[in-house]
Design a protein around this motif. Structure first.
Motif, PDB file in Angstrom:
ATOM      1  N   ARG A   6       0.836  -1.209   0.000  1.00  0.00           N
ATOM      2  CA  ARG A   6       0.000   0.000   0.000  1.00  0.00           C
ATOM      3  C   ARG A   6       0.870   1.257   0.000  1.00  0.00           C
ATOM      4  O   ARG A   6       0.571   2.225  -0.703  1.00  0.00           O
ATOM      5  N   ARG A  10       0.829   3.983  -2.903  1.00  0.00           N
ATOM      6  CA  ARG A  10       0.558   5.415  -2.676  1.00  0.00           C
ATOM      7  C   ARG A  10       1.667   6.286  -3.251  1.00  0.00           C
ATOM      8  O   ARG A  10       1.408   7.368  -3.766  1.00  0.00           O
ATOM      9  N   CYS A  13       0.854   6.296  -7.054  1.00  0.00           N
ATOM     10  CA  CYS A  13      -0.413   6.928  -7.466  1.00  0.00           C
ATOM     11  C   CYS A  13      -0.604   8.327  -6.903  1.00  0.00           C
ATOM     12  O   CYS A  13      -1.191   9.179  -7.556  1.00  0.00           O
ATOM     13  N   ASN A  15      -2.552   8.761  -4.430  1.00  0.00           N
ATOM     14  CA  ASN A  15      -3.943   8.759  -3.977  1.00  0.00           C
ATOM     15  C   ASN A  15      -4.192   7.449  -3.240  1.00  0.00           C
ATOM     16  O   ASN A  15      -3.940   6.368  -3.782  1.00  0.00           O
ATOM     17  N   ALA A  16      -4.707   7.536  -2.007  1.00  0.00           N
ATOM     18  CA  ALA A  16      -4.897   6.344  -1.181  1.00  0.00           C
ATOM     19  C   ALA A  16      -5.910   5.385  -1.798  1.00  0.00           C
ATOM     20  O   ALA A  16      -5.705   4.161  -1.775  1.00  0.00           O
ATOM     21  N   ALA A  19      -4.387   3.662  -4.739  1.00  0.00           N
ATOM     22  CA  ALA A  19      -3.367   2.733  -4.274  1.00  0.00           C
ATOM     23  C   ALA A  19      -4.006   1.451  -3.754  1.00  0.00           C
ATOM     24  O   ALA A  19      -3.507   0.352  -4.009  1.00  0.00           O
ATOM     25  N   ASP A  20      -5.118   1.583  -3.026  1.00  0.00           N
ATOM     26  CA  ASP A  20      -5.822   0.393  -2.530  1.00  0.00           C
ATOM     27  C   ASP A  20      -6.319  -0.472  -3.683  1.00  0.00           C
ATOM     28  O   ASP A  20      -6.221  -1.698  -3.642  1.00  0.00           O
TER      29      ASP A  20
END
Length: 184
Positions: A6, A10, A13, A15-16, A19-20
């Motif tokens: 993760r 992040r 990307c 962005n969380a 990323a998820d």
């Protein structure tokens, strides 16, 4: 291993949520390809990092051919404002055209309104292509100066619909092109 994936997702990307999604896709691909993993020189963790990086790069390649959807921008494009001033602006352009020298007016009408090429306009007016380009350039500059100066004659009190003004300009194009190229 998931917190490390993760964190790496992040960092790629920014962005969380993305990323998820990337980590989830990575885990699915790793699970499907688990039989291909060979323990040895590369750890399971580094193998998963390679899969995550490849997923990210694949998404970026696909994203290059798509655009982000901006609902407000799309709505502005789809809804044309009902501008009552269009006929006034077109009438101003028509009146300003009449103030130009004939050669510049013809050039602007043929090239601008008639959408002819410079070569076609030059053939119709019986001049060189460079002369036609010069006339269009000088005509545009003069037309802009007239429109910005505000020194045009006053409008008549009766408003002419923009469709009539447009038809008048296009009739001028038809009249100019009806004669065909000038004999050299």
């Amino acid at each position: 291993m998931l917190p490390h994936l993760r964190a790496f997702g992040r960092s790629l990307c920014g962005n969380a949520d993305l990323a998820d999604d990337l980590v989830q896709e990575t885990m699915l691909k790793a699970w499907k390809a688990r039989a291909q993993y060979i323990p040895g020189p590369a750890s399971m963790k580094s193998w998963a990092f390679v899969i995550l990086r490849n997923c990210f790069l694949s998404q970026m390649r696909r994203k290059k051919f798509t655009a982000d959807y901006d609902e407000l921008a799309a709505e502005r494009l789809l809804v044309a404002p009902d501008d009552q001033d269009d006929s006034l602006h077109l009438a101003d352009v028509q009146r300003a055209l009449l103030l130009l020298p004939v050669d510049q007016r013809e050039a602007l009408v043929l090239i601008g309104a008639g959408q002819l090429s410079y070569e076609e306009g030059a053939a119709i007016c019986g001049c060189a292509v460079g002369t036609m380009k010069s006339r269009v350039s000088r005509g545009r500059a003069a037309l802009q100066a007239i429109l910005e100066s505000g020194e045009m004659p006053r409008r008549s009190t009766d408003e002419i619909p923009s469709s009539e003004i447009f038809r008048s300009i296009m009739d001028n194009v038809d009249h100019l092109t009806a004669n065909g190229p000038s004999p050299d």
